[in-house]
Scaffold this active site. Structure first.
Site, PDB file in Angstrom:
ATOM      1  N   GLY A  52      45.489  11.504 -22.528  1.00 35.39           N
ATOM      2  CA  GLY A  52      45.529  12.781 -21.804  1.00 35.39           C
ATOM      3  C   GLY A  52      46.424  12.831 -20.585  1.00 35.39           C
ATOM      4  O   GLY A  52      46.932  13.893 -20.229  1.00 35.39           O
ATOM      5  N   GLU A 104      44.303   9.954 -14.187  1.00 37.70           N
ATOM      6  CA  GLU A 104      43.481  10.465 -15.295  1.00 37.70           C
ATOM      7  C   GLU A 104      43.728  11.959 -15.483  1.00 37.70           C
ATOM      8  O   GLU A 104      44.083  12.656 -14.533  1.00 37.70           O
ATOM      9  CB  GLU A 104      42.003  10.169 -14.946  1.00 37.70           C
ATOM     10  CG  GLU A 104      40.955  10.800 -15.810  1.00 37.70           C
ATOM     11  CD  GLU A 104      40.922  10.272 -17.231  1.00 37.70           C
ATOM     12  OE1 GLU A 104      41.962  10.336 -17.909  1.00 37.70           O
ATOM     13  OE2 GLU A 104      39.845   9.851 -17.685  1.00 37.70           O
ATOM     14  N   ASP A 105      43.553  12.453 -16.707  1.00 38.60           N
ATOM     15  CA  ASP A 105      43.752  13.886 -16.918  1.00 38.60           C
ATOM     16  C   ASP A 105      42.617  14.705 -16.293  1.00 38.60           C
ATOM     17  O   ASP A 105      42.853  15.595 -15.499  1.00 38.60           O
ATOM     18  CB  ASP A 105      43.922  14.218 -18.426  1.00 38.60           C
ATOM     19  CG  ASP A 105      42.768  13.748 -19.318  1.00 38.60           C
ATOM     20  OD1 ASP A 105      41.857  13.047 -18.820  1.00 38.60           O
ATOM     21  OD2 ASP A 105      42.780  14.076 -20.522  1.00 38.60           O
ATOM     22  N   ASP A 117      35.152  14.515 -15.909  1.00 41.95           N
ATOM     23  CA  ASP A 117      34.072  15.428 -16.303  1.00 41.95           C
ATOM     24  C   ASP A 117      32.746  14.792 -15.886  1.00 41.95           C
ATOM     25  O   ASP A 117      32.316  14.939 -14.742  1.00 41.95           O
ATOM     26  CB  ASP A 117      34.173  15.671 -17.816  1.00 41.95           C
ATOM     27  CG  ASP A 117      33.196  16.687 -18.352  1.00 41.95           C
ATOM     28  OD1 ASP A 117      32.569  17.392 -17.549  1.00 41.95           O
ATOM     29  OD2 ASP A 117      33.049  16.787 -19.591  1.00 41.95           O
ATOM     30  N   LYS A 150      36.575  18.215 -12.596  1.00 46.33           N
ATOM     31  CA  LYS A 150      35.650  19.237 -13.119  1.00 46.33           C
ATOM     32  C   LYS A 150      34.226  18.857 -12.717  1.00 46.33           C
ATOM     33  O   LYS A 150      33.727  17.814 -13.110  1.00 46.33           O
ATOM     34  CB  LYS A 150      35.803  19.320 -14.651  1.00 46.33           C
ATOM     35  CG  LYS A 150      35.023  20.439 -15.288  1.00 46.33           C
ATOM     36  CD  LYS A 150      35.487  20.721 -16.714  1.00 46.33           C
ATOM     37  CE  LYS A 150      34.959  19.727 -17.723  1.00 46.33           C
ATOM     38  NZ  LYS A 150      35.320  20.090 -19.112  1.00 46.33           N
ATOM     39  N   ASP A 182      43.638  17.601 -24.644  1.00 45.75           N
ATOM     40  CA  ASP A 182      43.524  17.978 -26.051  1.00 45.75           C
ATOM     41  C   ASP A 182      42.145  18.515 -26.397  1.00 45.75           C
ATOM     42  O   ASP A 182      41.174  18.332 -25.673  1.00 45.75           O
ATOM     43  CB  ASP A 182      43.757  16.744 -26.941  1.00 45.75           C
ATOM     44  CG  ASP A 182      42.543  15.829 -26.967  1.00 45.75           C
ATOM     45  OD1 ASP A 182      42.101  15.399 -25.875  1.00 45.75           O
ATOM     46  OD2 ASP A 182      42.004  15.566 -28.064  1.00 45.75           O
ATOM     47  N   ARG A 187      47.942  19.393 -26.723  1.00 44.37           N
ATOM     48  CA  ARG A 187      48.472  18.588 -25.611  1.00 44.37           C
ATOM     49  C   ARG A 187      49.834  19.094 -25.144  1.00 44.37           C
ATOM     50  O   ARG A 187      50.218  18.909 -24.001  1.00 44.37           O
ATOM     51  CB  ARG A 187      48.630  17.120 -26.033  1.00 44.37           C
ATOM     52  CG  ARG A 187      47.325  16.388 -26.299  1.00 44.37           C
ATOM     53  CD  ARG A 187      47.567  14.889 -26.369  1.00 44.37           C
ATOM     54  NE  ARG A 187      46.495  14.164 -27.034  1.00 44.37           N
ATOM     55  CZ  ARG A 187      45.388  13.733 -26.430  1.00 44.37           C
ATOM     56  NH1 ARG A 187      45.196  13.971 -25.158  1.00 44.37           N
ATOM     57  NH2 ARG A 187      44.473  13.077 -27.108  1.00 44.37           N
TER      58      ARG A 187
HETATM   59  P1  IMP Z   1      34.100  11.919 -18.720  1.00 44.21           P
HETATM   60  O1  IMP Z   1      33.895  10.505 -19.127  1.00 44.21           O
HETATM   61  O2  IMP Z   1      32.949  12.814 -19.118  1.00 44.21           O
HETATM   62  O3  IMP Z   1      34.437  12.084 -17.238  1.00 44.21           O
HETATM   63  O4  IMP Z   1      35.278  12.504 -19.554  1.00 44.21           O
HETATM   64  C1  IMP Z   1      36.537  12.136 -19.345  1.00 44.21           C
HETATM   65  C2  IMP Z   1      37.394  12.334 -20.583  1.00 44.21           C
HETATM   66  O5  IMP Z   1      36.893  13.347 -21.457  1.00 44.21           O
HETATM   67  C3  IMP Z   1      38.741  12.786 -20.120  1.00 44.21           C
HETATM   68  O6  IMP Z   1      39.602  11.697 -19.979  1.00 44.21           O
HETATM   69  C4  IMP Z   1      39.175  13.707 -21.232  1.00 44.21           C
HETATM   70  O7  IMP Z   1      39.900  12.993 -22.214  1.00 44.21           O
HETATM   71  C5  IMP Z   1      37.906  14.232 -21.839  1.00 44.21           C
HETATM   72  N1  IMP Z   1      37.579  15.587 -21.345  1.00 44.21           N
HETATM   73  C6  IMP Z   1      36.608  15.953 -20.488  1.00 44.21           C
HETATM   74  N2  IMP Z   1      36.629  17.273 -20.238  1.00 44.21           N
HETATM   75  C7  IMP Z   1      37.670  17.748 -20.957  1.00 44.21           C
HETATM   76  C8  IMP Z   1      38.240  19.060 -21.096  1.00 44.21           C
HETATM   77  O8  IMP Z   1      37.823  20.061 -20.499  1.00 44.21           O
HETATM   78  N3  IMP Z   1      39.311  19.148 -21.921  1.00 44.21           N
HETATM   79  C9  IMP Z   1      39.852  18.071 -22.591  1.00 44.21           C
HETATM   80  N4  IMP Z   1      39.363  16.843 -22.468  1.00 44.21           N
HETATM   81  C10 IMP Z   1      38.275  16.679 -21.663  1.00 44.21           C
HETATM   82 MG    MG Z   2      40.653  13.566 -24.489  1.00 41.80          MG
END
Ligand code: IMP
Ligand code: MG
Length: 172
Positions: free
Chosen positions: A41, A96-97, A100, A128, A156, A162
């Site tokens: 990402g 990082e993209d 979440d 986010k 994505d 992407r």
């Molecule tokens: P986390 O582990 O929940 O913080 O999620 C992180 C990963 O989930 C990121 O690196 C993204 O690849 C993916 N992700 C989380 N939210 C989104 C979104 O809104 N769109 C696309 N990918 C997301």
């Molecule tokens: Mg992803």
């Protein structure tokens, strides 16, 4: 393909990247900066960010996958590519993209720390907030959003979108 709605103007993203890069260039002066992009990402964000940083720096990528074919965090993180530069006593900036739940970064910070760097900080295109489950600290965030599933500019959904030039919301 699901429809998307533009959320952030690409010009605003570029302006924010310039601001972040100026801060990073100030904060890491005289340090041994290694920027590590989280694949896949962050590939576009990483490419734009490092070209605005005015310091000598090393680049590497780490592969992490936490999402299956949905929009919910699977909770389990799979390392799909290991790092290949020496991190001992270096200052690591994880690029990082989107943060979440924070589970991916919590995992990746621990992975980086196992190589005895001097410091590890996080730079995210999007911070986010709504579903955060950990207390990972995002030192540098380009955009802060409350909720929603975002695509484009590297992000994505099931590997598509992407290549959209700007950050969009995936329509429900
Ligand atoms: P986390 O582990 O929940 O913080 O999620 C992180 C990963 O989930 C990121 O690196 C993204 O690849 C993916 N992700 C989380 N939210 C989104 C979104 O809104 N769109 C696309 N990918 C997301
Ligand atoms: Mg992803």
């Amino acid at each position: 393909m699901t429809a998307t709605t533009p959320l952030i103007d690409p010009h605003e993203t570029q302006a924010q990247i310039k601001r972040l890069a100026r801060r990073i260039s100030r904060d890491y002066q005289g340090r041994n900066l290694v920027c590590i992009g989280v694949l896949k990402g962050a590939f576009i964000f990483m490419a734009d960010l490092v070209r605005e940083i005015t310091l000598p720096l090393e680049i590497d990528f780490v592969g992490a996958s936490s999402y299956g074919a949905g929009t919910d965090s699977s909770g389990s993180i799979k390392l799909t590519k290991e790092i290949s530069v020496d991190l001992q006593d270096k200052d690591v900036l994880l690029v990082e993209d989107i943060v979440d739940t924070g589970l991916t970064l919590e995992h990746l910070v621990a992975y980086m720390e196992s190589f005895a760097p001097r410091s590890v900080k996080i730079c995210a295109l999007i911070d986010k907030h709504q579903r955060r489950k950990t207390d990972v600290r995002v030192a540098y965030a380009c955009h802060v959003v409350e909720e929603g599933f975002l695509v484009g500019y590297g992000l994505d959904h099931n590997e598509f979108y992407r290549n959209l030039p700007g950050i969009c919301r995936l329509d429900p």
